[in-house]
Design a protein around this motif. Structure first.
Motif, PDB file in Angstrom:
ATOM      1  N   ASN A  47       0.862  -1.175   0.000  1.00  0.00           N
ATOM      2  CA  ASN A  47       0.000   0.000   0.000  1.00  0.00           C
ATOM      3  C   ASN A  47       0.902   1.229   0.000  1.00  0.00           C
ATOM      4  OD1 ASN A  47      -1.546  -2.276   1.303  1.00  0.00           O
ATOM      5  ND2 ASN A  47      -3.170  -0.755   1.138  1.00  0.00           N
ATOM      6  N   ILE A  50       0.104   7.226  -2.301  1.00  0.00           N
ATOM      7  CA  ILE A  50      -0.006   7.957  -3.564  1.00  0.00           C
ATOM      8  C   ILE A  50      -1.462   7.976  -4.014  1.00  0.00           C
ATOM      9  CG2 ILE A  50       2.317   7.338  -4.342  1.00  0.00           C
ATOM     10  CD1 ILE A  50       0.968   5.209  -6.147  1.00  0.00           C
ATOM     11  N   ASP A  51      -1.750   8.861  -4.965  1.00  0.00           N
ATOM     12  CA  ASP A  51      -3.053   8.888  -5.620  1.00  0.00           C
ATOM     13  C   ASP A  51      -2.800   8.752  -7.117  1.00  0.00           C
ATOM     14  OD1 ASP A  51      -5.516   9.313  -6.695  1.00  0.00           O
ATOM     15  OD2 ASP A  51      -5.986  11.091  -5.514  1.00  0.00           O
ATOM     16  N   PRO A  52      -2.887   7.532  -7.650  1.00  0.00           N
ATOM     17  CA  PRO A  52      -2.560   7.274  -9.051  1.00  0.00           C
ATOM     18  C   PRO A  52      -3.408   8.052 -10.058  1.00  0.00           C
ATOM     19  CG  PRO A  52      -2.689   5.230  -7.807  1.00  0.00           C
ATOM     20  CD  PRO A  52      -3.267   6.309  -6.945  1.00  0.00           C
ATOM     21  N   ARG A  53      -4.486   8.694  -9.571  1.00  0.00           N
ATOM     22  CA  ARG A  53      -5.310   9.485 -10.474  1.00  0.00           C
ATOM     23  C   ARG A  53      -4.571  10.729 -10.954  1.00  0.00           C
ATOM     24  NH1 ARG A  53     -10.536  10.213  -6.805  1.00  0.00           N
ATOM     25  NH2 ARG A  53      -8.826  10.666  -5.350  1.00  0.00           N
ATOM     26  N   HIS A  54      -3.540  11.117 -10.193  1.00  0.00           N
ATOM     27  CA  HIS A  54      -2.722  12.260 -10.577  1.00  0.00           C
ATOM     28  C   HIS A  54      -1.513  11.781 -11.369  1.00  0.00           C
ATOM     29  CE1 HIS A  54      -5.100  14.893  -8.056  1.00  0.00           C
ATOM     30  NE2 HIS A  54      -4.920  14.062  -7.026  1.00  0.00           N
ATOM     31  N   GLN A  57       1.856  11.098  -9.779  1.00  0.00           N
ATOM     32  CA  GLN A  57       1.931  10.105  -8.705  1.00  0.00           C
ATOM     33  C   GLN A  57       1.795   8.674  -9.224  1.00  0.00           C
ATOM     34  OE1 GLN A  57      -0.050  10.939  -4.925  1.00  0.00           O
ATOM     35  NE2 GLN A  57      -0.458  13.036  -5.590  1.00  0.00           N
ATOM     36  N   ASN A  58       2.047   8.485 -10.498  1.00  0.00           N
ATOM     37  CA  ASN A  58       2.000   7.135 -11.066  1.00  0.00           C
ATOM     38  C   ASN A  58       3.263   6.365 -10.682  1.00  0.00           C
ATOM     39  OD1 ASN A  58      -0.495   7.234 -12.400  1.00  0.00           O
ATOM     40  ND2 ASN A  58       0.397   8.329 -14.121  1.00  0.00           N
ATOM     41  N   LYS A 167      -5.740   1.782  -8.641  1.00  0.00           N
ATOM     42  CA  LYS A 167      -6.438   3.015  -8.254  1.00  0.00           C
ATOM     43  C   LYS A 167      -6.270   3.370  -6.782  1.00  0.00           C
ATOM     44  CE  LYS A 167      -9.993   2.855 -11.854  1.00  0.00           C
ATOM     45  NZ  LYS A 167     -11.460   2.780 -12.124  1.00  0.00           N
ATOM     46  N   ALA A 168      -6.259   2.376  -5.935  1.00  0.00           N
ATOM     47  CA  ALA A 168      -6.170   2.637  -4.494  1.00  0.00           C
ATOM     48  C   ALA A 168      -4.725   2.787  -4.019  1.00  0.00           C
ATOM     49  CB  ALA A 168      -6.855   1.526  -3.721  1.00  0.00           C
ATOM     50  N   GLY A 169      -3.776   2.846  -4.958  1.00  0.00           N
ATOM     51  CA  GLY A 169      -2.378   2.978  -4.564  1.00  0.00           C
ATOM     52  C   GLY A 169      -1.772   1.671  -4.116  1.00  0.00           C
ATOM     53  N   ALA A 204       4.483  12.357  -4.553  1.00  0.00           N
ATOM     54  CA  ALA A 204       4.084  11.607  -3.359  1.00  0.00           C
ATOM     55  C   ALA A 204       4.415  12.396  -2.097  1.00  0.00           C
ATOM     56  CB  ALA A 204       4.795  10.261  -3.322  1.00  0.00           C
TER      57      ALA A 204
END
Length: 231
Positions: A47, A50-54, A57-58, A167-169, A204
């Protein structure tokens, strides 16, 4: 309440699912509990903060397992001429250009990794809707678009593992088999976690690696104390 069989009950023996322990101790527990009639895959889940939607932050990349993965990887290569010959000699199961693309469009998906020479991306690009959703689209960042297709084939078959944050990091991957020695599994897991640490995105914030757990295909998850892993 879900039924828990004798084998799974035994696997849970000695496992405190709320306590994080050292990587070495976790591997010992997982190996002891992997008693299925087949060689279970050992999996790592992390876990991340990060927020992979940004876009900044991939977390995505590839890491070579020092002790292999124990998995047979079937490779398809888009190449022509000498590079096609090199790919075949390296062990690729499928090699071609438009002909290979036609097979894939027709439903042939008997491969686990797709590699392409740069000059073949015009052909591969047409397969985006087929390969993309399956996570098979060649990508330079993953080393699957490369002029050295032979080495890429060898890496894939030798134990390279791709990773990508969901999606949930959460990142998860199979890194070996229960039949591996404790030392081999610790080495592979360490290499995987180190690769994730190095892939930390600039965007991050806060604690990056929040949780680590390992499990076998049919066994319970065991939490690993991140501080016991050499980064």
């Amino acid at each position: 309440m879900a039924f828990v069989g004798k084998r799974l009950k035994k696997a849970y023996t000695g496992v405190n699912r709320d306590k994080a322990i050292s990587l070495t101790d976790a591997v010992k527990l997982i190996k002891a509990g992997a008693t299925a009639k087949f060689d279970e895959t050992i999996e790592v889940a992390m876990n991340l903060g990060i927020d992979p939607r940004h876009a900044d932050q991939n977390v995505r990349g590839v890491v070579q397992m020092p002790n292999g993965t124990g998995k047979t990887v079937r490779v398809a290569v888009f190449a022509k001429g000498d590079k096609a010959d090199e790919a075949k000699k390296a062990g690729a199961e499928f090699v071609g250009g438009d002909d290979l693309a036609d097979q894939i469009t027709g439903g042939m998906m008997d491969f686990d990794r797709v590699i392409a020479a740069p000059d073949m991306m015009m052909v591969v690009g047409k397969l985006g809707k087929v390969l993309g959703p399956r996570g098979l689209m060649p990508n330079p960042k993953l080393g699957t678009v490369t002029p050295n297709v032979a080495q890429a084939v060898k890496d894939a078959k030798g134990g390279s593992v791709e990773f990508r944050a969901e999606k949930a990091g959460i990142i998860q991957a199979g890194i070996g088999k229960a039949s591996f020695s404790e030392e081999a599994l610790v080495g592979n897991i360490t290499a995987f976690i180190q690769a994730i640490a190095k892939a930390k995105p600039a965007g991050a914030k806060g604690t990056y690696i929040q949780k680590i757990s390992i499990s076998s295909t049919m066994g319970p998850g065991v939490k690993v104390d991140p501080s016991t892993v050499t980064l």
